[in-house]
Design a protein around this motif. Sequence first.
Motif, mmCIF file in Angstrom:
data_model
loop_
_atom_site.group_PDB
_atom_site.id
_atom_site.type_symbol
_atom_site.label_atom_id
_atom_site.label_comp_id
_atom_site.label_asym_id
_atom_site.label_seq_id
_atom_site.Cartn_x
_atom_site.Cartn_y
_atom_site.Cartn_z
ATOM 1 N N ILE A 1 0.864 -1.182 0.000
ATOM 2 C CA ILE A 1 0.000 0.000 0.000
ATOM 3 C C ILE A 1 0.898 1.229 0.000
ATOM 4 O O ILE A 1 1.778 1.361 0.854
ATOM 5 N N PHE A 2 0.657 2.113 -0.963
ATOM 6 C CA PHE A 2 1.442 3.338 -1.079
ATOM 7 C C PHE A 2 0.564 4.542 -0.790
ATOM 8 O O PHE A 2 -0.579 4.605 -1.237
ATOM 9 N N GLY A 3 1.119 5.516 -0.067
ATOM 10 C CA GLY A 3 0.418 6.765 0.202
ATOM 11 C C GLY A 3 -0.346 6.756 1.509
ATOM 12 O O GLY A 3 -0.426 5.744 2.203
ATOM 13 N N ASP A 4 -0.911 7.911 1.822
ATOM 14 C CA ASP A 4 -1.637 8.084 3.083
ATOM 15 C C ASP A 4 -3.107 7.730 2.977
ATOM 16 O O ASP A 4 -3.742 7.354 3.949
ATOM 17 N N GLU A 5 -3.657 7.872 1.779
ATOM 18 C CA GLU A 5 -5.098 7.681 1.579
ATOM 19 C C GLU A 5 -5.397 6.237 1.172
ATOM 20 O O GLU A 5 -4.681 5.652 0.368
ATOM 21 N N ILE A 6 -6.457 5.675 1.748
ATOM 22 C CA ILE A 6 -6.948 4.374 1.307
ATOM 23 C C ILE A 6 -8.354 4.592 0.763
ATOM 24 O O ILE A 6 -9.284 4.891 1.496
ATOM 25 N N GLU B 1 -11.883 3.602 -1.553
ATOM 26 C CA GLU B 1 -12.822 2.480 -1.523
ATOM 27 C C GLU B 1 -12.307 1.311 -2.355
ATOM 28 O O GLU B 1 -12.402 0.159 -1.949
ATOM 29 N N GLY B 2 -11.783 1.607 -3.541
ATOM 30 C CA GLY B 2 -11.236 0.550 -4.387
ATOM 31 C C GLY B 2 -10.065 -0.155 -3.732
ATOM 32 O O GLY B 2 -9.940 -1.386 -3.800
ATOM 33 N N MET B 3 -9.199 0.608 -3.088
ATOM 34 C CA MET B 3 -8.064 0.018 -2.386
ATOM 35 C C MET B 3 -8.539 -0.870 -1.243
ATOM 36 O O MET B 3 -7.983 -1.954 -1.021
ATOM 37 N N LYS B 4 -9.553 -0.426 -0.513
ATOM 38 C CA LYS B 4 -10.100 -1.237 0.581
ATOM 39 C C LYS B 4 -10.551 -2.599 0.066
ATOM 40 O O LYS B 4 -10.282 -3.627 0.686
ATOM 41 N N GLU B 5 -11.215 -2.576 -1.075
ATOM 42 C CA GLU B 5 -11.707 -3.824 -1.654
ATOM 43 C C GLU B 5 -10.538 -4.747 -2.028
ATOM 44 O O GLU B 5 -10.577 -5.950 -1.778
ATOM 45 N N GLU B 6 -9.496 -4.173 -2.617
ATOM 46 C CA GLU B 6 -8.321 -4.962 -2.981
ATOM 47 C C GLU B 6 -7.620 -5.521 -1.743
ATOM 48 O O GLU B 6 -7.247 -6.698 -1.710
ATOM 49 N N ILE B 7 -7.447 -4.688 -0.735
ATOM 50 C CA ILE B 7 -6.770 -5.118 0.497
ATOM 51 C C ILE B 7 -7.535 -6.249 1.161
ATOM 52 O O ILE B 7 -6.948 -7.261 1.566
ATOM 53 N N GLU B 8 -8.828 -6.102 1.293
ATOM 54 C CA GLU B 8 -9.631 -7.135 1.944
ATOM 55 C C GLU B 8 -9.604 -8.446 1.157
ATOM 56 O O GLU B 8 -9.521 -9.525 1.742
ATOM 57 N N TYR B 9 -9.656 -8.358 -0.156
ATOM 58 C CA TYR B 9 -9.596 -9.572 -0.974
ATOM 59 C C TYR B 9 -8.242 -10.252 -0.812
ATOM 60 O O TYR B 9 -8.160 -11.464 -0.622
ATOM 61 N N PHE B 10 -7.164 -9.470 -0.870
ATOM 62 C CA PHE B 10 -5.826 -10.042 -0.715
ATOM 63 C C PHE B 10 -5.660 -10.654 0.668
ATOM 64 O O PHE B 10 -5.087 -11.733 0.809
ATOM 65 N N ARG B 11 -6.155 -9.973 1.675
ATOM 66 C CA ARG B 11 -6.086 -10.480 3.048
ATOM 67 C C ARG B 11 -6.784 -11.839 3.133
ATOM 68 O O ARG B 11 -6.286 -12.776 3.760
ATOM 69 N N LYS B 12 -7.911 -11.952 2.455
ATOM 70 C CA LYS B 12 -8.691 -13.196 2.478
ATOM 71 C C LYS B 12 -7.939 -14.341 1.787
ATOM 72 O O LYS B 12 -7.939 -15.462 2.287
ATOM 73 N N ILE B 13 -7.282 -14.056 0.672
ATOM 74 C CA ILE B 13 -6.639 -15.140 -0.072
ATOM 75 C C ILE B 13 -5.186 -15.418 0.335
ATOM 76 O O ILE B 13 -4.707 -16.528 0.167
ATOM 77 N N LYS B 14 -4.490 -14.418 0.880
ATOM 78 C CA LYS B 14 -3.059 -14.585 1.192
ATOM 79 C C LYS B 14 -2.701 -14.325 2.650
ATOM 80 O O LYS B 14 -1.609 -14.673 3.077
ATOM 81 N N GLY B 15 -3.575 -13.653 3.393
ATOM 82 C CA GLY B 15 -3.301 -13.369 4.795
ATOM 83 C C GLY B 15 -2.628 -12.028 5.018
ATOM 84 O O GLY B 15 -2.180 -11.357 4.092
ATOM 85 N N ASP B 16 -2.559 -11.644 6.294
ATOM 86 C CA ASP B 16 -2.000 -10.354 6.695
ATOM 87 C C ASP B 16 -0.494 -10.240 6.478
ATOM 88 O O ASP B 16 0.015 -9.158 6.234
ATOM 89 N N GLY B 17 0.211 -11.338 6.597
ATOM 90 C CA GLY B 17 1.669 -11.304 6.570
ATOM 91 C C GLY B 17 2.268 -10.910 5.239
ATOM 92 O O GLY B 17 3.473 -10.700 5.140
ATOM 93 N N LYS B 18 1.459 -10.794 4.221
ATOM 94 C CA LYS B 18 1.950 -10.450 2.880
ATOM 95 C C LYS B 18 1.538 -9.040 2.465
ATOM 96 O O LYS B 18 1.623 -8.674 1.307
ATOM 97 N N ILE B 19 1.075 -8.233 3.431
ATOM 98 C CA ILE B 19 0.643 -6.862 3.159
ATOM 99 C C ILE B 19 1.607 -5.900 3.844
ATOM 100 O O ILE B 19 1.907 -6.061 5.022
ATOM 101 N N ARG B 20 2.086 -4.920 3.083
ATOM 102 C CA ARG B 20 2.995 -3.906 3.628
ATOM 103 C C ARG B 20 2.427 -2.535 3.323
ATOM 104 O O ARG B 20 1.691 -2.365 2.362
ATOM 105 N N ARG B 21 2.805 -1.577 4.111
ATOM 106 C CA ARG B 21 2.382 -0.194 3.858
ATOM 107 C C ARG B 21 3.605 0.704 3.857
ATOM 108 O O ARG B 21 4.391 0.694 4.794
#
Length: 136
Positions: A72-77, A79-99
Amino acid sequence: MKIIFVCSPFQGREENVEKAKRYCRMLVNMGYIPIAPHVYFSQFMDDLNPDDRRKALEMNKKLLEFCDELWIFGDEITEGMKEEIEYFRKIKGDGKIRRLTVPDNHANVASYCENIVDKDYKHEGKPEIVPEVDKS
């Protein structure tokens, strides 16, 4: 090489595409393969058209399945980013998300990448966990 999904604001704005291009270049310089669909899809789809926007988000989700991490890049998240983050979290888990917060005016991409690698990414197995996205 790891495949990194570039999660950053788009909202149909050309300046956001330019930022995403810089993020992609930084990732390439760091030895990763960036996936930034908003850079590509914006060439032939209209984010302000609700049908195109929905199709693009669905295609983004398919692309997320091939990615090793989501950054995740930038300060703003948005609606579209939220959808992508939640989907990725569901399929790959939290440990693969960086900000990461990349200064908009950061001219020297090479030194910024060096800073990330030296101070942050040496902890390869310990990426920053992104808190749950507020769905309201």
